[in-house]
Enzyme design. Structure first.
Site, PDB file in Angstrom:
ATOM      1  N   ASN A   6       0.871  -1.184   0.000  1.00 61.16           N
ATOM      2  CA  ASN A   6       0.000   0.000   0.000  1.00 61.16           C
ATOM      3  C   ASN A   6       0.900   1.223   0.000  1.00 61.16           C
ATOM      4  O   ASN A   6       1.497   1.561   1.019  1.00 61.16           O
ATOM      5  CB  ASN A   6      -0.884  -0.032   1.256  1.00 61.16           C
ATOM      6  CG  ASN A   6      -1.681   1.248   1.440  1.00 61.16           C
ATOM      7  OD1 ASN A   6      -1.814   2.043   0.506  1.00 61.16           O
ATOM      8  ND2 ASN A   6      -2.221   1.436   2.650  1.00 61.16           N
ATOM      9  N   TRP A   7       0.984   1.855  -1.151  1.00 66.98           N
ATOM     10  CA  TRP A   7       1.898   3.007  -1.265  1.00 66.98           C
ATOM     11  C   TRP A   7       1.321   4.259  -0.623  1.00 66.98           C
ATOM     12  O   TRP A   7       2.014   5.280  -0.509  1.00 66.98           O
ATOM     13  CB  TRP A   7       2.206   3.282  -2.743  1.00 66.98           C
ATOM     14  CG  TRP A   7       3.250   2.364  -3.338  1.00 66.98           C
ATOM     15  CD1 TRP A   7       3.642   1.137  -2.864  1.00 66.98           C
ATOM     16  CD2 TRP A   7       4.032   2.597  -4.515  1.00 66.98           C
ATOM     17  NE1 TRP A   7       4.618   0.596  -3.675  1.00 66.98           N
ATOM     18  CE2 TRP A   7       4.877   1.473  -4.710  1.00 66.98           C
ATOM     19  CE3 TRP A   7       4.100   3.635  -5.435  1.00 66.98           C
ATOM     20  CZ2 TRP A   7       5.772   1.372  -5.766  1.00 66.98           C
ATOM     21  CZ3 TRP A   7       4.996   3.534  -6.502  1.00 66.98           C
ATOM     22  CH2 TRP A   7       5.821   2.416  -6.666  1.00 66.98           C
ATOM     23  N   LYS A   8       0.055   4.224  -0.255  1.00 71.14           N
ATOM     24  CA  LYS A   8      -0.615   5.410   0.317  1.00 71.14           C
ATOM     25  C   LYS A   8      -0.419   6.612  -0.628  1.00 71.14           C
ATOM     26  O   LYS A   8      -0.353   6.423  -1.839  1.00 71.14           O
ATOM     27  CB  LYS A   8      -0.112   5.709   1.725  1.00 71.14           C
ATOM     28  CG  LYS A   8      -0.090   4.464   2.605  1.00 71.14           C
ATOM     29  CD  LYS A   8       0.106   4.766   4.044  1.00 71.14           C
ATOM     30  CE  LYS A   8       0.298   3.475   4.824  1.00 71.14           C
ATOM     31  NZ  LYS A   8       0.152   3.650   6.237  1.00 71.14           N
TER      32      LYS A   8
ATOM     33  N   GLU B 216      -6.809   4.598   7.920  1.00 74.71           N
ATOM     34  CA  GLU B 216      -6.579   6.016   7.596  1.00 74.71           C
ATOM     35  C   GLU B 216      -7.790   6.616   6.881  1.00 74.71           C
ATOM     36  O   GLU B 216      -8.125   7.781   7.092  1.00 74.71           O
ATOM     37  CB  GLU B 216      -5.297   6.160   6.753  1.00 74.71           C
ATOM     38  CG  GLU B 216      -4.063   5.915   7.615  1.00 74.71           C
ATOM     39  CD  GLU B 216      -2.828   5.443   6.858  1.00 74.71           C
ATOM     40  OE1 GLU B 216      -2.812   5.500   5.617  1.00 74.71           O
ATOM     41  OE2 GLU B 216      -1.876   4.992   7.527  1.00 74.71           O
TER      42      GLU B 216
ATOM     43  N   GLY C  12       2.843  -1.214   4.246  1.00 73.03           N
ATOM     44  CA  GLY C  12       2.856   0.200   3.884  1.00 73.03           C
ATOM     45  C   GLY C  12       4.261   0.668   3.568  1.00 73.03           C
ATOM     46  O   GLY C  12       4.781   0.470   2.475  1.00 73.03           O
ATOM     47  N   GLY C  13       4.919   1.282   4.555  1.00 76.46           N
ATOM     48  CA  GLY C  13       6.227   1.906   4.365  1.00 76.46           C
ATOM     49  C   GLY C  13       7.241   1.039   3.631  1.00 76.46           C
ATOM     50  O   GLY C  13       7.919   1.515   2.708  1.00 76.46           O
TER      51      GLY C  13
HETATM   52  C1  PEP Z   1      -0.640   0.037   5.952  1.00 79.76           C
HETATM   53  O1  PEP Z   1      -0.644   1.174   5.513  1.00 79.76           O
HETATM   54  O2  PEP Z   1      -1.579  -0.699   5.658  1.00 79.76           O
HETATM   55  C2  PEP Z   1       0.474  -0.395   6.771  1.00 79.76           C
HETATM   56  C3  PEP Z   1       0.415  -1.555   7.339  1.00 79.76           C
HETATM   57  O3  PEP Z   1       1.527   0.499   6.916  1.00 79.76           O
HETATM   58  P1  PEP Z   1       2.974   0.175   7.583  1.00 79.76           P
HETATM   59  O4  PEP Z   1       3.446  -1.138   7.000  1.00 79.76           O
HETATM   60  O5  PEP Z   1       3.824   1.322   7.183  1.00 79.76           O
HETATM   61  O6  PEP Z   1       2.749   0.074   9.041  1.00 79.76           O
END
Ligand code: PEP
Length: 240
Positions: free
Chosen positions: A8-10, A97, A222-223
């Site tokens: 998930n690149w957000k 989010e 995510g990150g």
């Molecule tokens: C996400 O955005 O779904 C997520 C799990 O982010 P991160 O891996 O950065 O915690």
């Protein structure tokens, strides 16, 4: 069950980020490992370019949200049909989010998941408790209530992502005991055929342990999905 590693690149990435996907594909010598489904959900501005440019390599692409309606007066939104038209195969719905930033209720999330299925997409329905709920001993109750309100009736091909809110982007992860307990509770609700992903600070150094936990069928990342080398290491952990 074949694991799914979803990135998930957000709200990160512009056209220059194409090189990160190229790097990822290069690490795998041109095609994704057969034993793992790999999905990248970039900002929707990049979806068509990525899906047209890279789908032959076994990597799939999806969106981070869709509207429940097929079309209409919803400025700034995109429909599930538009995601399909841009070459997407999956869509994340109900990410914490979005639940927080856009006041998305369980009912809205369910409507989005149903719209996604209606358009032929696989919805990844996100659930997860706040730190306050966990500290109060209400983590399972919270997640089960979200599931009851957010899941579509049709479980065919459905993916659920358990993402404790306090673990997203914080570097904190749930313990494998807590993950196993929550995933077992989710499994009792969704049955055997639904993939249950864990999300929340999954990184190369914790991926193997998390992915080896009972009822964990992949990860929502995510990150670490923004860097080809880190995302590749997580995919490799799922391929082990
Ligand atoms: C996400 O955005 O779904 C997520 C799990 O982010 P991160 O891996 O950065 O915690």
């Amino acid at each position: 069950m074949k694991p799914l590693i979803a990135g998930n690149w957000k709200m990160n990435g512009t056209s220059g980020s194409r090189s990160e996907v190229e790097k990822l594909i290069e690490i795998f010598s041109g095609s994704a490992p057969e034993a793992v489904d790999v999905l990248i959900c970039p900002p929707v501005t990049l979806l068509r370019e990525f899906s047209m440019g890279f789908s032959d390599d076994g990597f799939e692409f999806g969106a981070q949200d869709c509207h429940a309606a097929q079309s209409g007066a919803h400025t700034g939104d995109i429909s599930a049909q538009m995601v399909v038209d841009a070459g997407g195969s999956h869509v994340i719905v109900g990410h914490s989010e979005r639940r927080a930033d856009h006041q998305e209720s369980d009912a809205i999330v369910k409507a989005k998941a149903e719209a996604a299925q209606g358009a032929g997409l696989i919805p990844i329905v996100c659930v997860g408790e706040s730190e306050t709920a966990r500290d109060a001993g209400h983590a399972e109750k919270t997640v089960l209530a979200q599931l009851a309100g957010s899941l579509p009736e049709d479980r065919n091909g459905l993916v659920v992502a358990y993402e404790p809110i306090w673990a997203i982007g914080t570097g904190k992860t749930a313990s494998t005991d807590d993950i196993a307990e929550m995933h077992a509770a989710i499994r009792r609700i969704v049955g055997d055929k639904v993939r249950i992903l864990y999300g929340g600070s999954v990184k190369p150094d914790n991926a193997s342990e998390i992915l080896a936990t009972a009822n964990v069928n992949g990860a929502l990342v995510g990150g670490a999905s923004l860097k080809a080398v880190e995302f590749a290491a997580i995919i490799q952990a799922a391929d082990a």
